[in-house]
Design an enzyme around this catalytic site. Structure first.
Site, PDB file in Angstrom:
ATOM      1  N   GLY A  15      18.486  32.240 109.402  1.00 40.75           N
ATOM      2  CA  GLY A  15      17.945  33.413 108.694  1.00 40.75           C
ATOM      3  C   GLY A  15      16.660  33.053 107.942  1.00 40.75           C
ATOM      4  O   GLY A  15      16.555  31.963 107.389  1.00 40.75           O
ATOM      5  N   VAL A  27       3.925  21.470 104.387  1.00 40.59           N
ATOM      6  CA  VAL A  27       4.109  20.457 105.443  1.00 40.59           C
ATOM      7  C   VAL A  27       2.767  20.233 106.152  1.00 40.59           C
ATOM      8  O   VAL A  27       2.338  19.093 106.361  1.00 40.59           O
ATOM      9  CB  VAL A  27       5.181  20.918 106.467  1.00 40.59           C
ATOM     10  CG1 VAL A  27       5.216  19.984 107.672  1.00 40.59           C
ATOM     11  CG2 VAL A  27       6.558  21.003 105.813  1.00 40.59           C
ATOM     12  N   THR A 129      17.482  29.009 102.714  1.00 42.54           N
ATOM     13  CA  THR A 129      18.431  30.120 102.914  1.00 42.54           C
ATOM     14  C   THR A 129      18.600  30.844 101.586  1.00 42.54           C
ATOM     15  O   THR A 129      18.656  30.203 100.529  1.00 42.54           O
ATOM     16  CB  THR A 129      19.810  29.648 103.420  1.00 42.54           C
ATOM     17  OG1 THR A 129      20.756  30.728 103.288  1.00 42.54           O
ATOM     18  CG2 THR A 129      20.352  28.459 102.650  1.00 42.54           C
ATOM     19  N   ILE A 130      18.708  32.163 101.670  1.00 46.90           N
ATOM     20  CA  ILE A 130      18.928  32.917 100.428  1.00 46.90           C
ATOM     21  C   ILE A 130      20.338  32.701  99.887  1.00 46.90           C
ATOM     22  O   ILE A 130      20.632  33.048  98.750  1.00 46.90           O
ATOM     23  CB  ILE A 130      18.674  34.441 100.610  1.00 46.90           C
ATOM     24  CG1 ILE A 130      19.672  35.055 101.602  1.00 46.90           C
ATOM     25  CG2 ILE A 130      17.236  34.708 101.017  1.00 46.90           C
ATOM     26  CD1 ILE A 130      19.733  36.590 101.526  1.00 46.90           C
ATOM     27  N   ASP A 131      21.228  32.121 100.702  1.00 48.02           N
ATOM     28  CA  ASP A 131      22.652  32.072 100.336  1.00 48.02           C
ATOM     29  C   ASP A 131      23.008  30.973  99.326  1.00 48.02           C
ATOM     30  O   ASP A 131      24.097  31.031  98.738  1.00 48.02           O
ATOM     31  CB  ASP A 131      23.519  31.872 101.590  1.00 48.02           C
ATOM     32  CG  ASP A 131      23.347  32.977 102.612  1.00 48.02           C
ATOM     33  OD1 ASP A 131      22.952  34.091 102.223  1.00 48.02           O
ATOM     34  OD2 ASP A 131      23.603  32.730 103.815  1.00 48.02           O
ATOM     35  N   ARG A 248      30.388  55.383  94.337  1.00 44.90           N
ATOM     36  CA  ARG A 248      29.436  55.262  95.451  1.00 44.90           C
ATOM     37  C   ARG A 248      29.278  53.795  95.834  1.00 44.90           C
ATOM     38  O   ARG A 248      29.328  52.913  94.967  1.00 44.90           O
ATOM     39  CB  ARG A 248      28.062  55.785  95.050  1.00 44.90           C
ATOM     40  CG  ARG A 248      28.031  57.261  94.722  1.00 44.90           C
ATOM     41  CD  ARG A 248      28.074  58.090  96.010  1.00 44.90           C
ATOM     42  NE  ARG A 248      27.786  59.488  95.738  1.00 44.90           N
ATOM     43  CZ  ARG A 248      28.685  60.398  95.408  1.00 44.90           C
ATOM     44  NH1 ARG A 248      29.960  60.069  95.303  1.00 44.90           N
ATOM     45  NH2 ARG A 248      28.330  61.657  95.190  1.00 44.90           N
ATOM     46  N   HIS A 254      19.255  43.736 104.247  1.00 40.13           N
ATOM     47  CA  HIS A 254      18.153  42.809 104.532  1.00 40.13           C
ATOM     48  C   HIS A 254      16.981  42.900 103.577  1.00 40.13           C
ATOM     49  O   HIS A 254      16.097  42.032 103.608  1.00 40.13           O
ATOM     50  CB  HIS A 254      17.685  42.989 105.974  1.00 40.13           C
ATOM     51  CG  HIS A 254      18.656  42.411 106.966  1.00 40.13           C
ATOM     52  ND1 HIS A 254      19.742  43.114 107.423  1.00 40.13           N
ATOM     53  CD2 HIS A 254      18.731  41.183 107.523  1.00 40.13           C
ATOM     54  CE1 HIS A 254      20.432  42.350 108.255  1.00 40.13           C
ATOM     55  NE2 HIS A 254      19.843  41.176 108.326  1.00 40.13           N
ATOM     56  N   GLN A 256      17.062  42.100 100.763  1.00 41.78           N
ATOM     57  CA  GLN A 256      17.200  40.871  99.951  1.00 41.78           C
ATOM     58  C   GLN A 256      16.525  39.667 100.595  1.00 41.78           C
ATOM     59  O   GLN A 256      16.280  38.665  99.948  1.00 41.78           O
ATOM     60  CB  GLN A 256      18.686  40.530  99.754  1.00 41.78           C
ATOM     61  CG  GLN A 256      19.420  41.543  98.929  1.00 41.78           C
ATOM     62  CD  GLN A 256      20.925  41.447  99.141  1.00 41.78           C
ATOM     63  OE1 GLN A 256      21.631  40.822  98.366  1.00 41.78           O
ATOM     64  NE2 GLN A 256      21.422  42.077 100.194  1.00 41.78           N
TER      65      GLN A 256
HETATM   66  P1  ADP Z   1      21.591  28.250 109.303  1.00 38.15           P
HETATM   67  O1  ADP Z   1      20.657  27.177 109.705  1.00 38.15           O
HETATM   68  O2  ADP Z   1      20.978  29.236 108.362  1.00 38.15           O
HETATM   69  O3  ADP Z   1      22.929  27.706 108.847  1.00 38.15           O
HETATM   70  P2  ADP Z   1      22.840  29.007 111.814  1.00 38.15           P
HETATM   71  O4  ADP Z   1      24.198  28.516 111.459  1.00 38.15           O
HETATM   72  O5  ADP Z   1      22.732  30.319 112.529  1.00 38.15           O
HETATM   73  O6  ADP Z   1      21.857  29.162 110.583  1.00 38.15           O
HETATM   74  O7  ADP Z   1      22.179  27.863 112.719  1.00 38.15           O
HETATM   75  C1  ADP Z   1      20.839  27.994 113.160  1.00 38.15           C
HETATM   76  C2  ADP Z   1      20.686  27.301 114.484  1.00 38.15           C
HETATM   77  O8  ADP Z   1      20.934  25.900 114.338  1.00 38.15           O
HETATM   78  C3  ADP Z   1      21.665  27.721 115.569  1.00 38.15           C
HETATM   79  O9  ADP Z   1      21.286  28.940 116.202  1.00 38.15           O
HETATM   80  C4  ADP Z   1      21.570  26.556 116.520  1.00 38.15           C
HETATM   81  O10 ADP Z   1      20.371  26.615 117.269  1.00 38.15           O
HETATM   82  C5  ADP Z   1      21.456  25.382 115.543  1.00 38.15           C
HETATM   83  N1  ADP Z   1      22.790  24.794 115.327  1.00 38.15           N
HETATM   84  C6  ADP Z   1      23.800  25.299 114.576  1.00 38.15           C
HETATM   85  N2  ADP Z   1      24.891  24.521 114.632  1.00 38.15           N
HETATM   86  C7  ADP Z   1      24.582  23.487 115.448  1.00 38.15           C
HETATM   87  C8  ADP Z   1      25.292  22.339 115.938  1.00 38.15           C
HETATM   88  N3  ADP Z   1      26.561  22.094 115.608  1.00 38.15           N
HETATM   89  N4  ADP Z   1      24.638  21.486 116.773  1.00 38.15           N
HETATM   90  C9  ADP Z   1      23.354  21.722 117.133  1.00 38.15           C
HETATM   91  N5  ADP Z   1      22.641  22.785 116.718  1.00 38.15           N
HETATM   92  C10 ADP Z   1      23.230  23.658 115.900  1.00 38.15           C
HETATM   93  O1  F6P Z   2      22.095  33.431 105.834  1.00 37.75           O
HETATM   94  C1  F6P Z   2      21.288  34.464 105.337  1.00 37.75           C
HETATM   95  C2  F6P Z   2      21.904  35.800 105.621  1.00 37.75           C
HETATM   96  O2  F6P Z   2      21.040  36.819 105.144  1.00 37.75           O
HETATM   97  C3  F6P Z   2      23.316  35.989 105.070  1.00 37.75           C
HETATM   98  O3  F6P Z   2      23.330  36.297 103.702  1.00 37.75           O
HETATM   99  C4  F6P Z   2      23.836  37.097 105.952  1.00 37.75           C
HETATM  100  O4  F6P Z   2      25.239  37.014 106.073  1.00 37.75           O
HETATM  101  C5  F6P Z   2      23.186  36.802 107.285  1.00 37.75           C
HETATM  102  O5  F6P Z   2      22.055  35.983 107.030  1.00 37.75           O
HETATM  103  C6  F6P Z   2      22.748  38.030 108.040  1.00 37.75           C
HETATM  104  O6  F6P Z   2      22.278  37.637 109.267  1.00 37.75           O
HETATM  105  P1  F6P Z   2      21.484  38.632 110.244  1.00 37.75           P
HETATM  106  O7  F6P Z   2      20.098  38.788 109.699  1.00 37.75           O
HETATM  107  O8  F6P Z   2      21.498  37.916 111.543  1.00 37.75           O
HETATM  108  O9  F6P Z   2      22.205  39.921 110.245  1.00 37.75           O
END
Ligand code: ADP
Ligand code: F6P
Length: 332
Positions: A15, A27, A129-131, A248, A254, A256
């Site tokens: 995200g 960078v 990540t915003i999380d 309500r 999004h 956010q």
């Molecule tokens: P975040 O990096 O925010 O945690 P994701 O969990 O969606 O987001 O992971 C982003 C990308 O990182 C995935 O779409 C994939 O390409 C790669 N990735 C995630 N898990 C793995 C893994 N176990 N091994 C290799 N690449 C990974």
């Molecule tokens: O990891 C960031 C985040 O915005 C989470 O807070 C949320 O659960 C998720 O991504 C939403 O993902 P997408 O943009 O794929 O709907």
């Protein structure tokens, strides 16, 4: 043994988060200042596999520090979990002369970086990540902006909620983590905050609290609900039926993730991006840049990914106390 890195690649993955552009800029400019060539990789690991690779110079990152999102675009790439694609990605890096890579993303993206380094490409991760759900760090790029955006939105909902003497459930992002919800709970003075790490699903307590607040003259009742709990719309219907108070639900969604990054996100993201470039220039690999106990540091990627973290119990406690909550969340 430290390996000399001549060309640094940079990508954003998972995200997007406000401040990623500030990190990319850092960078690029720090790497160039250290005499390295820089390549931007578009659309995360997916773009890497498709060879969407462009040379970057200092001008290619002009005028981006104040912009939300990521100029490199981002993507999720499920096939990158497979060895075959990790090998292919490393070969593509070598073909383009990329011997060091900065990965800006979350835990999933770092697992990808970890695998790529096993294929001979030096990698450094920067938490984006915003999380705020990355265990090794107290700060992630984008969290500060997202919380400020959600806080402003909740203030606005509160105005209309008070005018109409309503109860409002506002759902904030965070995936399975309650950091955004907890911070908004404190920053907005919410009457209740529902955190996935702690919520015991006893809705009757929530109902009693709302009724009690109304008896004590409260003109609104703000419930910040974390995405990890969800179901805000159906919860609002049930609460309205049980309390007789108009309720309500607002899902912030999004919005956010967008917007111009705060000063904190710009400065921290710039610092972390520059550190990542420096680590690669020093021949380091398999490291994650972090902010821990007030310092910018770096961790071994295996150790960092094995770490766990929980919500700060004191913050949880004051969120309840200061929000005048008389019902307690139960530890799971
Ligand atoms: P975040 O990096 O925010 O945690 P994701 O969990 O969606 O987001 O992971 C982003 C990308 O990182 C995935 O779409 C994939 O390409 C790669 N990735 C995630 N898990 C793995 C893994 N176990 N091994 C290799 N690449 C990974
Ligand atoms: O990891 C960031 C985040 O915005 C989470 O807070 C949320 O659960 C998720 O991504 C939403 O993902 P997408 O943009 O794929 O709907």
């Amino acid at each position: 043994m430290a390996k000399e890195v001549r060309t640094i690649g940079v990508l954003t993955s998972g995200g997007d988060a406000p401040g990623m552009n500030a990190c990319i800029r850092a960078v690029v400019r720090q790497g160039i200042a250290r005499g390295r060539k820089i390549m931007g990789i578009r659309r995360g690991y997916s773009g890497l596999l498709n060879e969407e690779i462009v040379p970057m110079d200092t001008h290619s990152v002009s005028d981006i520090i104040s912009r939300g999102g990521t100029i490199l675009q981002t993507a999720r790439c499920p096939e990158f979990k497979e060895l075959e694609y990790q090998k292919k990605a490393a070969d593509i890096c070598r073909k383009h002369g990329i011997d060091g890579l900065v990965v800006i993303g979350g835990d999933g993206s770092f697992k990808g970086a970890q695998k790529l380094s096993k294929q001979g490409i030096n990698t450094i991760g920067v938490p984006g990540t915003i999380d705020l759900d990355i265990a090794c760090t107290d700060y992630t790029i984008g969290f500060d902006t997202a919380v400020n955006t959600a806080m402003d939105a909740i203030d606005k909902v509160r105005d209309t909620s008070t005018s109409h003497e309503r109860c409002s459930i506002i759902e904030v992002m965070g995936r399975g983590a309650g950091y955004i919800a907890l911070w908004c709970g404190i920053a907005n003075g919410a009457e209740d905050v529902l955190l996935p790490e702690l919520y015991d699903y006893d809705e009757q307590k929530l109902v009693n609290h709302i009724i009690d607040g109304r008896r004590r003259g409260k003109q609104h009742h703000i419930i910040v609900n974390a995405e990890g709990i969800g179901h805000s719309a159906s919860m609002a219907k049930r609460i309205e039926a049980a309390t007789g108070i108009e309720t309500r639900a607002t899902i912030l969604g999004h919005m956010q993730r967008g917007g111009s990054p705060t000063a904190k996100d710009r400065v921290y993201a710039s610092t972390m991006g520059a550190m990542a470039a420096d680590l690669l220039c020093e021949g380091k690999s398999d490291r994650l840049v972090a902010h821990k106990h007030g310092d910018f540091v770096d961790f071994d990627i295996d150790e960092a990914l094995a770490m766990t973290k929980t919500l700060d119990p004191f913050q949880v406690e004051i969120c309840q106390t200061l929000g005048n909550s008389d019902y307690k969340l139960k530890d799971k």
